[in-house]
Design an enzyme around this catalytic site. Structure first.
Site, PDB file in Angstrom:
ATOM      1  N   HIS A 131      28.647   9.088 -32.946  1.00 46.91           N
ATOM      2  CA  HIS A 131      29.037   7.688 -33.159  1.00 46.91           C
ATOM      3  C   HIS A 131      28.612   7.273 -34.573  1.00 46.91           C
ATOM      4  O   HIS A 131      27.591   7.739 -35.099  1.00 46.91           O
ATOM      5  CB  HIS A 131      28.383   6.780 -32.109  1.00 46.91           C
ATOM      6  N   GLU A 175      37.048   5.930 -35.412  1.00 46.95           N
ATOM      7  CA  GLU A 175      36.413   4.633 -35.613  1.00 46.95           C
ATOM      8  C   GLU A 175      36.042   4.480 -37.086  1.00 46.95           C
ATOM      9  O   GLU A 175      34.971   4.945 -37.510  1.00 46.95           O
ATOM     10  CB  GLU A 175      35.147   4.523 -34.768  1.00 46.95           C
TER      11      GLU A 175
END
Ligand code: PEP
Length: 262
Positions: A98, A170
């Site tokens: 992430h 992302e």
């Protein structure tokens, strides 16, 4: 059968055990009628909430994942979580790389690769998150960065594991409170770059089936337009998903846009 649409959220370091349990109960109840042959719904709670989340979850409806994982089963890794510990909980998926892991905790592509390999070898669906920074975008090297993160992240991963791989695109500049969402055109174009690279890595058949989700300031105002982009397979949502009612509404509006709601 058409491809499934993916909807997931990472609860980061926000909800405690009590709040996670009530969130999961509400989300499960609200979305119970949605056809799971058409959608895949997942939630990634904090580590401390996982045991209770596992106890109360109806996993055929909502899959559960971990936010990170060590690449070793045991040893001198203070503060880390072993794949065996996550297996003990019976989790479905592990998220690797992430943006906050990469940029706040300085994880490298090399480390993400070790985690990806370990996660796949332990049987978890493995969600690799990738994305370029604002500066990389300004330098027009986004495509190179995305390709590097994929090629390094999946180094040594055999095509046999492709069915257990998910990718989240992302863009770092689009995530979180200061994020500005990518335009749907930009997101779709980058998903195309990612798909091409996955096909190069895993071959035409397997590479085309790997779900690629968009994340970064997904909200009720852009969810429908994002999900209808041909290259986008799902929405990985943070803030706009942390109220169960709001997430349920967002999912339904996206499905309606795709003509999947009765
Ligand atoms: C994220 O941090 O992965 C994310 C998608 O957050 P948000 O939707 O809040 O930008």
């Amino acid at each position: 059968m058409s491809k499934k649409i993916y909807f997931g959220t990472n609860l980061k370091m926000y909800k405690n055990i009590h709040d996670t349990v009530s969130y999961l109960e509400d989300l499960t109840r609200l979305t119970a009628d949605l056809n799971r042959d058409e959608i895949e719904l997942f939630v990634i709670p904090s580590y401390t909430s996982l045991p209770d989340a596992v106890k109360i979850s109806r996993r055929e409806l909502v899959h559960l994942g971990a936010q990170n994982m060590c690449w070793e089963e045991q040893g001198q890794f203070t503060g880390e979580i072993s794949p065996l510990m996550l297996k003990e909980l019976g989790l479905d998926l592990v998220m690797i790389g992430h943006s906050e892991r990469r940029h706040v905790f300085r994880e490298t592509d090399y480390e993400e690769n070790k985690k990806v390999l370990c996660s796949l070898e332990h049987g978890f669906t493995t969600l690799l998150c990738i994305g370029e920074t604002e500066q990389e975008k300004e330098y027009s090297i986004s495509n190179e960065i995305l390709r590097t993160q994929l090629i390094a992240g999946f180094h040594g991963v055999s095509t046999d594991y492709a069915k257990k791989i998910w990718v989240a695109y992302e863009p770092v500049w689009a995530i979180g409170v200061n994020g500005k969402p990518a335009s749907v055109e930009y997101a779709n174009e980058k998903h195309g770059v990612i798909r091409k690279c996955l096909v190069e890595l895993f071959g035409e058949e397997a590479g085309k089936l790997i779900p690629v989700l968009y994340g970064g300031s997904v909200n009720p105002g852009n969810a429908e337009r994002l999900i209808e982009q041909p290259e986008i397979d799902g929405l990985f949502t943070g803030r706009s998903a942390w109220q169960a009612e709001a997430f349920d509404k967002l999912i339904r509006s996206a499905l309606k846009k795709l003509g999947k709601m009765v």
